[in-house]
Enzyme design. Structure first.
Site, PDB file in Angstrom:
ATOM      1  N   LYS A   1       0.876  -1.179   0.000  1.00 15.19           N
ATOM      2  CA  LYS A   1       0.000   0.000   0.000  1.00 15.19           C
ATOM      3  C   LYS A   1       0.905   1.218   0.000  1.00 15.19           C
ATOM      4  CE  LYS A   1      -3.820   2.372   2.203  1.00 15.19           C
ATOM      5  NZ  LYS A   1      -3.219   3.695   1.911  1.00 15.19           N
ATOM      6  N   TRP A   2       1.050   1.813  -1.173  1.00 17.44           N
ATOM      7  CA  TRP A   2       1.986   2.920  -1.362  1.00 17.44           C
ATOM      8  C   TRP A   2       1.461   4.196  -0.724  1.00 17.44           C
ATOM      9  CZ3 TRP A   2       6.511   1.343  -3.083  1.00 17.44           C
ATOM     10  CH2 TRP A   2       6.565   0.155  -3.796  1.00 17.44           C
TER      11      TRP A   2
END
Length: 342
Positions: free
Chosen positions: A44-45
């Site tokens: 999850k950037w």
């Protein structure tokens, strides 16, 4: 892939002219149980969700809210036009790396930069684009394909990519995903996105899962929102450069948590370091709401909270979750959260 009628001159499938509606994720608190291969796990950037739309005229970048972000990320537009053929729509994240860690604050600066300051920001902290899904290839709509087929198409499309373009790493191994979940937060990655490998791309539907990494830390409650006898939110502080400064706020308190906290709250004994009214951006500097917020100032008391990894060194970007009061601790003894630098 479905063959659909293209809007005149664009080279895009019908329904994929920008702005494009995106698939969404719902939060979970633990890793789902699955056999290897059932789920695709990816980072999850901590960046801006961006849809790349490459039509016959060039490339544009769009936020999940439908805002055209192209002018704020000019270095990506040039590269995307060279690397992505017309008729493609890609889902991914614009990110900025600094000192081996994702730097959301540098990305946030882009949206407030004017024509004179933007070129300097582009040179100092260039952006990267991390792709994780594809909605159209060569003018054909790919959204109805299962994820494992879309991923294969994306990997083929990205075979010749070089930085600043990259593919989001993925795994179907739950054990490897668990290691990622523990190891990646030091780089600023917020957690994992978990997707069913057999599902189509579902715009506007929370069919994906997001598992965010959280840590238990101590902060100072220097004020609350709402009455001192029924606090609605905690206003969190930490000692920075010798002063107690506002670093964030909590999520709305449940009735029981509000009641438990209230018994430890007392009016300030002397001069309080905070004003009685602040801008919304003081509580959450990434919030565009600048309306004044009234604070109920209290004698500082230590509270234990659950926080995700989005600590910038000066503030929390996401709301904190109150766990309990720690009146036995002194505010002076609270240490700053660890800033993972790689």
């Amino acid at each position: 892939m479905a063959t659909t009628e293209h809007p005149a001159g664009t080279g895009l499938p019908a329904g994929l002219a920008p702005p494009v509606k995106v698939a969404l994720a719902r939060p979970v608190t633990k890793m789902p149980r699955a056999r290897p291969g059932n789920f695709l796990y990816e980072a999850k950037w901590d960046g801006y969700r961006c849809i790349v739309v490459r039509d016959n005229d060039g490339a544009t970048l769009w936020s999940r809210q439908g805002q055209d972000l192209s002018r704020y990320l000019p270095e990506l537009i040039q590269v995307l036009e060279a690397a992505v053929p017309p008729g493609c729509v890609i889902d991914g994240e614009a990110v900025i790396w600094a000192n081996g860690r994702l730097n959301f604050a540098a990305l946030q600066q882009r949206l407030s930069a004017g024509p004179k300051t933007l070129p300097g920001l582009v040179r100092q902290t260039p952006a990267n684009y991390v792709a994780f899904d594809v909605l159209a290839v060569a003018g054909h709509d790919a959204r109805d394909l299962p994820l494992h087929q879309r991923r294969a198409l994306l990997e083929e499309l990205a075979a010749g990519w070089e930085p600043p373009l990259s593919l989001s790493p993925t795994t179907t191994d739950p054990d490897e995903a668990a290691r990622w979940f523990e190891e990646l937060p030091r780089t600023g990655v917020e957690g994992l996105i978990i997707k069913n490998t057999n599902e189509p791309y579902t715009p506007g539907v929370r069919s994906w899962l997001k598992l965010k990494h959280r840590e238990t830390i101590d902060v100072v409650c220097g004020a609350v929102i709402g009455p001192i006898t029924q606090p609605a939110e905690v206003v969190a502080g930490l000692i920075l450069e010798g002063e107690l400064r506002i670093v964030g706020r909590s999520t709305p308190l449940k009735t029981a948590d509000s009641r438990d906290l209230a018994q430890w709250l007392k009016p300030p004994k002397g001069q309080h370091p905070w004003p009685a009214t602040v801008k919304g951006t003081t509580l959450d500097r990434f919030n565009r709401d600048k309306e004044p917020v009234a604070l109920t100032l209290v004698e500082p008391v230590v509270v234990e909270v659950s926080a995700d990894t989005a600590w910038s060194g000066r503030s929390f970007r996401h709301p904190l979750r109150l766990l309990r009061a720690r009146p036995e601790l002194s505010p002076a003894d609270v240490i700053l959260p660890e800033l993972h630098t790689g």
